[in-house]
Write an enzyme that holds these catalytic residues in place. Structure first.
Site, PDB file in Angstrom:
ATOM      1  N   PRO A 187       0.294  -7.659   8.807  1.00  0.00           N
ATOM      2  CA  PRO A 187       1.079  -8.247   9.559  1.00  0.00           C
ATOM      3  C   PRO A 187       2.479  -8.070   8.566  1.00  0.00           C
ATOM      4  O   PRO A 187       2.537  -7.795   7.924  1.00  0.00           O
ATOM      5  CB  PRO A 187       0.020  -9.577   8.154  1.00  0.00           C
ATOM      6  N   HIS A 370     -22.787   2.383  -3.627  1.00  0.00           N
ATOM      7  CA  HIS A 370     -20.840   2.766  -3.826  1.00  0.00           C
ATOM      8  C   HIS A 370     -21.375   4.300  -2.809  1.00  0.00           C
ATOM      9  O   HIS A 370     -22.016   4.481  -2.708  1.00  0.00           O
ATOM     10  CB  HIS A 370     -20.120   3.605  -5.481  1.00  0.00           C
ATOM     11  N   GLU A 372     -19.125   7.067  -0.575  1.00  0.00           N
ATOM     12  CA  GLU A 372     -17.537   6.836  -0.564  1.00  0.00           C
ATOM     13  C   GLU A 372     -17.934   7.739   0.534  1.00  0.00           C
ATOM     14  O   GLU A 372     -18.882   8.720  -0.221  1.00  0.00           O
ATOM     15  CB  GLU A 372     -16.756   8.147  -2.043  1.00  0.00           C
ATOM     16  N   GLU A 441     -10.093   1.373   2.023  1.00  0.00           N
ATOM     17  CA  GLU A 441      -9.030   2.958   2.961  1.00  0.00           C
ATOM     18  C   GLU A 441      -9.553   2.017   4.317  1.00  0.00           C
ATOM     19  O   GLU A 441     -10.249   2.817   5.357  1.00  0.00           O
ATOM     20  CB  GLU A 441      -9.428   3.811   2.959  1.00  0.00           C
ATOM     21  N   GLU A 465      -5.195   0.682  -8.843  1.00  0.00           N
ATOM     22  CA  GLU A 465      -5.458   2.315  -8.914  1.00  0.00           C
ATOM     23  C   GLU A 465      -4.112   2.816  -9.023  1.00  0.00           C
ATOM     24  O   GLU A 465      -3.776   3.498  -9.831  1.00  0.00           O
ATOM     25  CB  GLU A 465      -6.536   2.550  -8.036  1.00  0.00           C
TER      26      GLU A 465
HETATM   27  C1  NOJ Z   1     -10.713   5.806  -3.644  1.00  0.00           C
HETATM   28  C2  NOJ Z   1     -10.767   3.613  -3.598  1.00  0.00           C
HETATM   29  O1  NOJ Z   1      -9.581   2.613  -3.250  1.00  0.00           O
HETATM   30  C3  NOJ Z   1     -11.349   3.313  -5.467  1.00  0.00           C
HETATM   31  O2  NOJ Z   1     -11.589   2.335  -5.762  1.00  0.00           O
HETATM   32  C4  NOJ Z   1     -12.762   4.430  -5.457  1.00  0.00           C
HETATM   33  O3  NOJ Z   1     -13.068   4.468  -6.563  1.00  0.00           O
HETATM   34  C5  NOJ Z   1     -11.915   6.085  -5.261  1.00  0.00           C
HETATM   35  N1  NOJ Z   1     -11.684   6.299  -3.594  1.00  0.00           N
HETATM   36  C6  NOJ Z   1     -12.848   7.171  -5.196  1.00  0.00           C
HETATM   37  O4  NOJ Z   1     -14.270   6.543  -4.134  1.00  0.00           O
HETATM   38 CA    CA Z   2      -7.678   2.888  -2.385  1.00  0.00          CA
END
Ligand code: NOJ
Ligand code: CA
Length: 659
Positions: A187, A370, A372, A441, A465
Site C-alpha cells: 500500500p 516451523h 524455514e 518473507e 526482530e
Molecule cells: C526470518 C523470520 O522473520 C524470523 O521470524 C525467523 O526466526 C527466521 N527467519 C528464521 O526462520
Molecule cells: Ca523476516
C-alpha cells in the site's frame, strides 16, 4: 469510437454518459465519481470525491510480448449493476463487512487487433477498484511484459512510501513527496489536503505484485515484478488480473476501518473453516534473535526437549494456546539461508517431537510448526504433502513458514508470479490438511484471507526482530504509529511485540525502542489473529501484573474504531471483543511525549465499565526507563473523555470490562 449502451432502465442512474467517449459511475452515496474517457489516444480514468479530484486522467492498458500494444480500445458494450450485501468474516477486525458498490463493466477489443479485454469497475462509498478481465477467446495464452495502469494525482502530495528494493518487504515507510518517489511498494498512503488515500491491490493469486514507479510529475505507474527472463506474467484466458484499488477517506482512521480490500476478494473457499482459529502464542524464538541459543543442534540448541517443555508449561499456566518451536528440524547447519536441503519431517536428535506432542496435548497447548525454506521452493514443494501429513500426525495445525533468501530457488523474486503461485500452492495445501499459515518473507498481502481464512497472518513488515539485532539500532518509535496506515492496510501483521526486558547484552547497539506499556498497546493497535507474546517466559514472570493484559487481550474482534490519529505521530485504536462485551483501547506515540484526550463514545451508551489502565509511569521514557508502568482502575461510561499521558516512545493499553 462508438458506444453501445447495454444497461437496462433500472441501471440508469448508476451510469451516466457525459458526451462522446465519456462515461461515469458513482458510488452508492453519489460522492465518488469514477469516469472513463475513451479516445483514439487511449483509455483514461479519473476520479473525484465530493467534487475534489483525487485521480487526474490516468492511462490504462498493457504491453505484450513482441511489443504488441493493448492501449487503445474499441468499446463493444457497457453494462452497469449494483450490489449490497453484508457478510460475516471467519475472523478479523470486524465481524460484519458491508459490500456495497455500483459496478460498470466495459467490454472492449484491442483497437486494430483481435484481443478481447473487459474493464470491471466497482465504486464504493470509501473508494474504488478496477481490474482487467480477458474473457474466453481465440487467443488462449498471453505473455504480458508491462502494465500501463497509472494513478495520476491532481497535485504533488505527501506519501508514506516503502522503497521496492527489499525482497522481504521489511523496509520503513517514510514520508516523501510523490514527485520525489522512485519505485515503491503498495500500500502507498497519500495525504491530499483534507483527504487520505491508499493505493493497493486485491486478490493477487496468479499475477506479479504491482509496484508503483514514479514517471512524470505526479504520475505513478504500475510496475509488475518480472520473472528472471523479463516477462511480467503468463496468462491463460479466461483470466482476471488482481483488482487495483484506492481507499479514499477524510481521516487516517477511515483507511483502517475500510472493508474495500476484503470486499474485492472472493468469498471463503474452505467448506468448513472452523479450524481457522485465532490464537496467541509464545515460542522458542526471541532467545535465538538475542543470540542466546541457536537454531542448529549444539550445546546451546534452543529447540531441545527440556527447553520446549518449559515453554509449554508457561503457556499452560497462563492460558496461551500456542508454542512455536524454531530450529527443530535438520538443515540449519552453517550459513542456513543458503541451505537448499531443509527437511520438514526429520527432527534433531535432542528434540523429542513424539513426547512433546503428547506433553503439549496433555496440557491443552498446541505446538506451532516451523518451516524455514531458505526460499528453496522446489525443495519445499517436493515435501509439501509429507510435511503437512507429518504435522497432522503430531496434532499440529498451525505452521510458520519462512523464505530467507533474496531469490526463490536462487532465481525468482518473492513478489513475481512465481512467488505468488508458490505461496498460493502452500495455502491451498495447508487448507487440505486443516492447517493455518503464518507466512514470513511473503509477497505483500492482498486480502486473500477472505477466501482462505487459514492464511492467518504474514510478516512482510519490519517487525520486532529488527530491534533485536539490526545494525540501525532497531525500529524507531515512529515506526509502529505509521504501520496501521501503511502495511497494516494490506492485512494482518505477525509483528511479534511483547518485549518486557529491554536489555540486550549480545547486541548492545540494538534495542526495542518503546516503553513496556506501549508494547501492551500494540496488541490492540496492530492487528493479527495470531499474536505472539515474544519475550522469554522469565521476563513475563518478572511483571505478571502487566502480563495480565496480554493474557486478556483478544485476537478476534467484533468492531474496530480509530478515535484519534496523526500518521507518524500518534494513534489510538479501540476494538470490541468478538466473544464478550469488553472493549480494548491501545494508544501509542512516536518519540515525543504527549497528552491526549480520548473520547470513550465508542462504548455502549447505557452501560458502566471498569477501565483497567496500563499506562506509562510519570518517569517512564523509552530510552532511560522503559519498564516504568502504572496499572490503575476507574469506572467510566461512553460520556467520558479519558486523559491519556504518553511517555516518549510510550503507550497506554486499556481493558474496559462491562459491569
Ligand atoms: C526470518 C523470520 O522473520 C524470523 O521470524 C525467523 O526466526 C527466521 N527467519 C528464521 O526462520
Ligand atoms: Ca523476516
Amino acid at each position: 469510437m462508438k458506444f453501445n449502451y447495454m444497461f437496462s432502465a433500472v441501471m440508469v442512474g448508476l451510469l451516466t454518459a457525459c458526451g462522446s467517449g465519456i462515461t461515469e459511475v458513482k458510488s452508492p452515496d453519489g460522492e465518488i465519481r469514477f469516469r472513463i474517457d475513451n479516445t483514439s489516444a487511449g483509455l483514461t480514468y479519473s476520479v473525484s470525491d465530493n467534487g475534489t479530484v483525487v485521480v487526474s486522467p490516468s492511462q490504462m492498458g498493457f504491453v505484450l510480448q513482441g511489443g504488441e500494444m493493448l492501449d487503445r480500445f474499441d468499446i463493444r458494450s457497457m453494462s452497469a449493476s449494483s450490489h449490497d450485501e453484508t457478510w460475516e468474516t471467519v475472523w478479523g477486525e470486524s465481524r460484519f463487512v458491508r459490500d456495497n458498490y455500483n459496478q460498470l463493466t466495459v467490454e472492449m477489443s484491442q483497437h486494430g487487433g483481435d484481443l478481447l479485454v473487459n474493464l470491471e469497475v466497482r465504486v464504493f462509498d470509501d473508494g474504488f477498484g478496477y481490474r482487467y478481465v480477458f474473457p474466453d477467446q481465440q487467443r488462449d495464452s498471453l505473455v504480458i511484459m508491462q502494465e500501463l495502469t497509472q494513478f495520476t494525482l491532481p497535485a504533488d502530495a505527501e506519501a508514506w512510501a516503502m522503497p521496492a528494493d527489499d525482497p522481504y518487504l521489511e523496509g520503513y515507510f517514510t514520508k516523501t513527496p510523490v514527485s520525489e518517489l522512485d519505485t515503491v511498494r503498495t500500500p502507498l498512503t497519500i495525504e491530499l489536503p483534507g483527504k487520505y488515500l491508499s493505493i493497493h491491490e486485491a486478490a493477487l493469486t496468479d499475477f506479479p505484485k504491482m509496484n508503483l514507479m514514479k514517471t512524470a510529475g505526479n504520475t505513478l505507474q504500475s510496475q509488475l515484478v518480472p520473472w528472471s527472463n523479463g516477462v511480467a506474467a503468463y496468462v491463460t484466458t479466461p483470466f482476471a488480473t488482481p483488482w487495483r484499488f484506492m481507499i479514499i477517506g477524510d481521516e487516517p482512521g477511515d483507511l483502517v476501518t475500510s472493508g474495500l480490500m476484503l470486499n474485492l476478494n472472493e468469498p471463503c473457499a474452505i467448506a468448513d473453516p472452523s479450524f481457522c482459529k485465532p490464537m496467541k502464542y509464545i515460542g522458542v524464538w526471541w532467545e535465538m534473535h538475542l543470540f542466546r541459543t541457536y537454531w542448529y543442534q549444539c550445546d546451546r540448541h534452543g529447540a531441545n526437549t527440556a527447553n520446549v517443555r518449559r515453554y509449554i508449561d508457561f503457556a499452560a499456566e497462563h492460558g496461551i494456546p500456542g508454542v512455536l518451536v524454531e530450529g527443530w528440524n535438520k538443515g540449519w547447519e552453517g550459513d542456513w539461508p543458503r541451505n537448499d536441503h531443509f527437511s520438514f519431517t526429520d527432527p534433531y536428535d535432542d528434540y523429542d517431537i513424539e513426547e512433546l506432542s503428547r506433553y503439549a496435548a496433555d496440557k491443552g497447548v498446541q505446538l506451532i510448526m516451523h518451516h524455514e525454506t531458505a526460499a528453496y521452493t522446489t525443495n519445499y514443494e517436493n515435501q509439501l504433502d509429507s510435511a503437512y501429513q507429518y504435522m497432522n500426525d503430531h496434532g499440529i495445525h498451525n505452521v510458520k513458514t519462512g523464505y530467507v533468501n533474496r531469490l526463490m530457488d536462487g532465481i525468482e523474486d518473492h513478489s513475481g508470479q512465481y512467488g505468488v503461485r508458490h505461496y498460493r500452492k502452500v495455502i491451498e495445501t495447508a487448507a487440505r490438511y486443516t492447517s493455518n499459515i503464518d507466512n514470513h518473507e511473503p509477497v505483500m498481502p492482498t486480502g486473500l484471507q477472505r477466501t482462505y481464512p487459514n492464511l492467518m497472518t504474514q510478516e512482510g513488515v519490519r517487525g520486532q526482530e529488527h530491534s533485536a539485532w539490526d545494525t540501525d539500532g532497531g525500529n524507531p518509535p515512529y515506526h509502529t504509529v505509521v504501520m496501521p496506515f501503511t502495511r497494516g492496510l494490506a492485512g494482518p501483521m505477525d509483528f511479534t511485540f511483547g518485549t518486557f526486558n529491554f536489555d540486550n547484552p549480545n547486541s548492545p547497539h540494538a534495542r526495542v525502542q518503546t516503553t513496556l506499556a506501549k508494547e501492551l498497546a500494540l496488541y490492540v493497535i496492530i492487528y493479527s489473529p495470531m499474536q505472539m507474546a515474544s519475550d522469554l517466559p522469565e521476563n513475563y514472570e518478572a511483571h505478571l501484573d502487566a502480563f495480565q493484559f496480554i493474557k486478556d487481550v483478544p485476537v478476534d474482534w467484533d468492531v474496530t474504531v480509530v478515535p484519534a490519529a496523526v500518521i507518524g505521530d500518534y494513534v489510538a485504536i479501540a476494538r470490541k471483543d468478538r466473544n464478550s462485551d469488553d472493549w480494548y483501547l491501545g494508544v501509542a506515540t512516536d518519540e515525543e511525549a504527549r497528552q491526549l484526550e480520548i473520547s470513550l463514545d465508542f462504548l455502549d451508551g447505557d452501560s458502566e465499565y471498569t477501565a483497567r489502565i496500563y499506562a506509562d509511569a510519570p518517569d517512564a521514557d523509552w530510552k532511560t526507563n522503559p519498564t516504568a508502568y502504572a496499572i490503575t482502575s476507574q469506572t467510566v461510561t461512553s460520556e467520558d473523555i479519558l486523559p491519556v499521558r504518553l511517555a516518549a516512545g510510550g503507550g497506554t493499553a486499556v481493558r474496559f470490562i462491562k459491569k
